[in-house]
Design a protein around this motif. Structure first.
Motif, PDB file in Angstrom:
ATOM      1  N   GLU A  54       0.820  -1.215   0.000  1.00 14.15           N
ATOM      2  CA  GLU A  54       0.000   0.000   0.000  1.00 14.15           C
ATOM      3  C   GLU A  54       0.855   1.268   0.000  1.00 14.15           C
ATOM      4  N   SER A  57       2.266   1.579  -3.515  1.00 12.41           N
ATOM      5  CA  SER A  57       1.185   1.904  -4.446  1.00 12.41           C
ATOM      6  C   SER A  57       0.758   3.365  -4.316  1.00 12.41           C
ATOM      7  N   SER A  58       0.678   3.845  -3.094  1.00  6.97           N
ATOM      8  CA  SER A  58       0.284   5.233  -2.864  1.00  6.97           C
ATOM      9  C   SER A  58       1.283   6.202  -3.498  1.00  6.97           C
ATOM     10  N   LYS A  63      -1.855   8.478  -5.123  1.00  5.65           N
ATOM     11  CA  LYS A  63      -3.207   8.373  -4.591  1.00  5.65           C
ATOM     12  C   LYS A  63      -3.167   8.284  -3.071  1.00  5.65           C
ATOM     13  N   HIS A  65      -4.304   6.777   0.361  1.00  7.45           N
ATOM     14  CA  HIS A  65      -4.795   5.506   0.895  1.00  7.45           C
ATOM     15  C   HIS A  65      -5.088   5.700   2.378  1.00  7.45           C
ATOM     16  N   SER A  77      -7.538   0.811   2.230  1.00  4.85           N
ATOM     17  CA  SER A  77      -8.400   1.217   1.111  1.00  4.85           C
ATOM     18  C   SER A  77      -7.801   2.406   0.373  1.00  4.85           C
ATOM     19  N   GLU A  78      -8.194   2.487  -0.893  1.00  4.38           N
ATOM     20  CA  GLU A  78      -7.743   3.572  -1.761  1.00  4.38           C
ATOM     21  C   GLU A  78      -8.971   4.374  -2.151  1.00  4.38           C
ATOM     22  N   LYS A  79      -9.167   5.493  -1.502  1.00  2.00           N
ATOM     23  CA  LYS A  79     -10.333   6.358  -1.743  1.00  2.00           C
ATOM     24  C   LYS A  79     -11.621   5.545  -1.810  1.00  2.00           C
ATOM     25  N   ASN A  82     -10.576   0.233  -3.903  1.00  2.00           N
ATOM     26  CA  ASN A  82      -9.943  -1.074  -3.669  1.00  2.00           C
ATOM     27  C   ASN A  82      -9.723  -1.267  -2.182  1.00  2.00           C
ATOM     28  N   GLU A 104      -0.188  11.079  -0.899  1.00  4.19           N
ATOM     29  CA  GLU A 104       0.189  10.720  -2.275  1.00  4.19           C
ATOM     30  C   GLU A 104       1.666  10.396  -2.404  1.00  4.19           C
TER      31      GLU A 104
END
Length: 139
Positions: A54, A57-58, A63, A65, A77-79, A82, A104
């Motif tokens: 995570e 990925s962020s 994005k 998370h 979770s992402e917004k 997912n 981010e």
């Protein structure tokens, strides 16, 4: 001539069954503790793997998370799209609800999450470090 059959008496059979039951009772508790310990180790490895994924990925996709620490589960979770849910073993509970936001850039605010375990004398402390999304578990 009488035919004599040799066999165990009822008393001997009951004694053997009681000894067998007693032996099983002695082995079940340590086996259960061992299994619970294994489930806790699997949980910590799963948390580490998901946490790292995570954070990366962020930062990679710019994005935000969130990580929610609920009583019996941790939700990444992402917004609100997912979601990855990690369920705690039966022996563990999170002391209070916490939400951690991953920016981010992959950075997060410092926080401490306390996890109680019935297998341990003292609780686990998940120390979330300020900055690049690392955490450390103390016991």
């Amino acid at each position: 001539m009488k035919n004599k059959l040799s066999a165990f008496s009822l008393a001997e059979t009951i004694v053997v069954l009681m000894l067998t039951a007693f032996t099983l009772l002695l082995t079940i508790k340590p086996l259960n503790n061992s299994l619970n310990g294994l489930q806790e180790r699997i949980f910590w490895k799963s948390l580490k793997q998901t946490w790292t994924k995570e954070i990366i990925s962020s930062a990679k996709f710019d994005k935000v998370h969130t990580i929610e620490f609920k009583r019996r589960k941790i939700i990444f979770s992402e917004k609100n799209n997912n979601k990855v849910v990690i369920t705690l073993p039966q022996t563990m509970t999170i002391r209070r609800y916490e939400v951690i936001r991953i920016n981010e850039t992959g950075s997060i605010a410092g926080r401490t999450v306390i996890v109680d375990s019935t297998l341990q004398d003292r609780p686990y402390h998940i120390l979330v470090q300020l900055g690049w999304g690392k955490y450390h578990v103390t016991h």
